[in-house]
Design a protein around this motif. Structure first.
Motif, PDB file in Angstrom:
ATOM      1  N   UNK A  82      -0.698   1.640  -1.834  1.00 46.24           N
ATOM      2  CA  UNK A  82      -1.522   0.727  -0.944  1.00 46.24           C
ATOM      3  C   UNK A  82      -0.517   0.532   0.096  1.00 46.24           C
ATOM      4  N   UNK A  83      -0.810   1.302   1.276  1.00 40.93           N
ATOM      5  CA  UNK A  83       0.479   1.160   2.296  1.00 40.93           C
ATOM      6  C   UNK A  83      -0.689   1.146   3.628  1.00 40.93           C
ATOM      7  N   UNK A  84      -0.223   0.271   4.446  1.00 37.16           N
ATOM      8  CA  UNK A  84      -0.997   0.107   5.678  1.00 37.16           C
ATOM      9  C   UNK A  84      -0.146   0.339   6.892  1.00 37.16           C
ATOM     10  N   UNK A  85      -0.557   1.120   7.863  1.00 36.28           N
ATOM     11  CA  UNK A  85       0.490   1.684   9.060  1.00 36.28           C
ATOM     12  C   UNK A  85       0.654   0.417   9.873  1.00 36.28           C
ATOM     13  N   UNK A  86       1.679  -0.401   9.864  1.00 36.82           N
ATOM     14  CA  UNK A  86       1.749  -1.784  10.449  1.00 36.82           C
ATOM     15  C   UNK A  86       2.030  -2.818   9.674  1.00 36.82           C
ATOM     16  N   UNK A  87       1.995  -4.029  10.144  1.00 36.43           N
ATOM     17  CA  UNK A  87       2.215  -5.031   9.441  1.00 36.43           C
ATOM     18  C   UNK A  87       1.171  -5.817   9.354  1.00 36.43           C
ATOM     19  N   UNK A 120      -2.264  -9.131 -10.831  1.00 39.52           N
ATOM     20  CA  UNK A 120      -0.933  -9.621 -10.407  1.00 39.52           C
ATOM     21  C   UNK A 120      -0.602  -8.696  -9.214  1.00 39.52           C
ATOM     22  N   UNK A 121       0.110  -9.279  -8.197  1.00 42.18           N
ATOM     23  CA  UNK A 121       0.549  -8.692  -7.127  1.00 42.18           C
ATOM     24  C   UNK A 121       2.068  -8.451  -7.826  1.00 42.18           C
ATOM     25  N   UNK A 122       2.215  -7.110  -8.116  1.00 39.47           N
ATOM     26  CA  UNK A 122       3.584  -6.859  -8.662  1.00 39.47           C
ATOM     27  C   UNK A 122       4.818  -6.778  -7.300  1.00 39.47           C
ATOM     28  N   UNK A 123       4.429  -6.424  -6.256  1.00 40.71           N
ATOM     29  CA  UNK A 123       5.215  -6.386  -5.120  1.00 40.71           C
ATOM     30  C   UNK A 123       4.533  -6.410  -3.890  1.00 40.71           C
ATOM     31  N   UNK A 124       4.719  -7.146  -2.664  1.00 41.31           N
ATOM     32  CA  UNK A 124       4.244  -7.008  -1.622  1.00 41.31           C
ATOM     33  C   UNK A 124       5.328  -7.130  -0.469  1.00 41.31           C
ATOM     34  N   UNK A 125       5.797  -6.027   0.076  1.00 42.25           N
ATOM     35  CA  UNK A 125       6.821  -5.718   0.962  1.00 42.25           C
ATOM     36  C   UNK A 125       6.895  -5.031   2.108  1.00 42.25           C
ATOM     37  N   UNK A 126       7.655  -5.203   3.155  1.00 43.57           N
ATOM     38  CA  UNK A 126       7.616  -4.520   4.458  1.00 43.57           C
ATOM     39  C   UNK A 126       8.697  -3.193   4.105  1.00 43.57           C
ATOM     40  N   UNK A 127       8.186  -1.958   4.470  1.00 41.33           N
ATOM     41  CA  UNK A 127       9.187  -1.038   4.176  1.00 41.33           C
ATOM     42  C   UNK A 127       9.810  -1.109   5.509  1.00 41.33           C
ATOM     43  N   UNK A 162      -7.984 -11.459  -1.319  1.00 42.47           N
ATOM     44  CA  UNK A 162      -6.910 -11.598  -0.401  1.00 42.47           C
ATOM     45  C   UNK A 162      -5.492 -11.443  -0.784  1.00 42.47           C
ATOM     46  N   UNK A 163      -5.005 -10.910   0.223  1.00 41.02           N
ATOM     47  CA  UNK A 163      -3.363 -10.420  -0.074  1.00 41.02           C
ATOM     48  C   UNK A 163      -2.491 -11.969   0.036  1.00 41.02           C
ATOM     49  N   UNK A 164      -1.436 -11.853  -0.297  1.00 42.16           N
ATOM     50  CA  UNK A 164      -0.562 -13.067  -0.083  1.00 42.16           C
ATOM     51  C   UNK A 164      -0.127 -13.121   1.332  1.00 42.16           C
ATOM     52  N   UNK A 165       0.099 -14.314   1.909  1.00 42.22           N
ATOM     53  CA  UNK A 165       0.631 -14.490   3.496  1.00 42.22           C
ATOM     54  C   UNK A 165       2.013 -14.141   3.412  1.00 42.22           C
ATOM     55  N   UNK A 166       2.866 -14.247   2.311  1.00 38.77           N
ATOM     56  CA  UNK A 166       4.263 -13.803   2.433  1.00 38.77           C
ATOM     57  C   UNK A 166       4.537 -12.814   1.565  1.00 38.77           C
ATOM     58  N   UNK A 167       5.570 -11.854   2.131  1.00 44.38           N
ATOM     59  CA  UNK A 167       5.920 -11.071   1.237  1.00 44.38           C
ATOM     60  C   UNK A 167       6.771 -11.385  -0.106  1.00 44.38           C
ATOM     61  N   UNK A 168       6.743 -10.421  -1.062  1.00 43.24           N
ATOM     62  CA  UNK A 168       7.365 -10.962  -2.512  1.00 43.24           C
ATOM     63  C   UNK A 168       8.218  -9.810  -2.695  1.00 43.24           C
ATOM     64  N   UNK A 184       5.930  -0.408   7.798  1.00 38.98           N
ATOM     65  CA  UNK A 184       4.501  -0.557   7.287  1.00 38.98           C
ATOM     66  C   UNK A 184       4.504  -1.547   5.903  1.00 38.98           C
ATOM     67  N   UNK A 185       3.490  -2.075   5.808  1.00 39.73           N
ATOM     68  CA  UNK A 185       3.308  -3.086   4.411  1.00 39.73           C
ATOM     69  C   UNK A 185       3.014  -2.200   3.400  1.00 39.73           C
ATOM     70  N   UNK A 186       3.598  -2.590   2.261  1.00 45.41           N
ATOM     71  CA  UNK A 186       3.318  -2.009   0.863  1.00 45.41           C
ATOM     72  C   UNK A 186       2.951  -2.855  -0.117  1.00 45.41           C
TER      73      UNK A 186
END
Length: 167
Positions: free
Chosen positions: A123-128, A45-52, A161-167, A56-58
């Motif tokens: 799991x954080x990426x510096x950027x989107x 499961x992807x518990x959450x996928x958000x933009x900080x 693959x990660x989702x295309x949209x934030x959750x 940054x994406x987390x």
């Protein structure tokens, strides 16, 4: 006749030479071991996928990690450090590695395991850069011997693959 000091020195030198020779033979004997470890990781499961707020994406995910690393253990193995990393490319960097989980395996009896967990580290990426991003999960390990050099290896598991949209 030789003095006591001279005899003690000769005995100590001989003993240290034999010890060094035994350590070298022990270290060389590890080269004959051909380990065949296996690992499988499922992203449940992807518990959450958000933009900080800082941009940054987390990602937080639930994982099933199973591995059989028993073949890494020989009589000369002290312990094995193992970690799971997400690896992906971005326009700025050809390789990004983020550690998601790690552990120390102290003995062969603990080297076959199954773990149900969320990523231990963020799991954080510096950027989107993570939306819709393909990534590999890679199981890395470092074998720490009782004597001799450490060695490391990995198993790459592609196709995530990660989702295309934030959750």
């Amino acid at each position: 006749m030789h003095s006591f000091g001279y005899r003690a020195n000769a005995l100590l030198t001989f003993a240290v030479t034999i010890l060094a020779l035994m350590c070298a033979m022990a270290s060389l004997s590890d080269n004959f071991n051909s380990p065949t470890p296996s690992a499988l990781v499922q992203v449940l499961n992807i518990n959450w996928f958000q933009k900080q707020p800082n941009g940054n994406d987390e990602v937080s995910m639930t994982l099933n990690i199973s591995a059989d690393l028993q073949s890494l253990f020989t009589w000369n193995t002290k312990q094995v450090f193992v970690f799971l990393a997400a690896e992906y490319e971005t326009p700025k960097n050809s390789l990004n590695q983020i550690s998601l989980w790690d552990g120390i395996i102290p003995s062969k009896e603990h080297a076959k395991f199954w773990i149900h967990t969320s990523n231990k580290y963020r799991f954080i990426d510096q950027g989107s850069n993570l939306r819709g991003k393909e990534y590999n999960l890679t199981m890395h390990w470092h074998v720490m011997p009782k004597t001799g050099k450490m060695f490391a290896d990995k198993i790459v598991m592609p196709g995530y693959r990660l989702p295309v949209e934030y959750r």
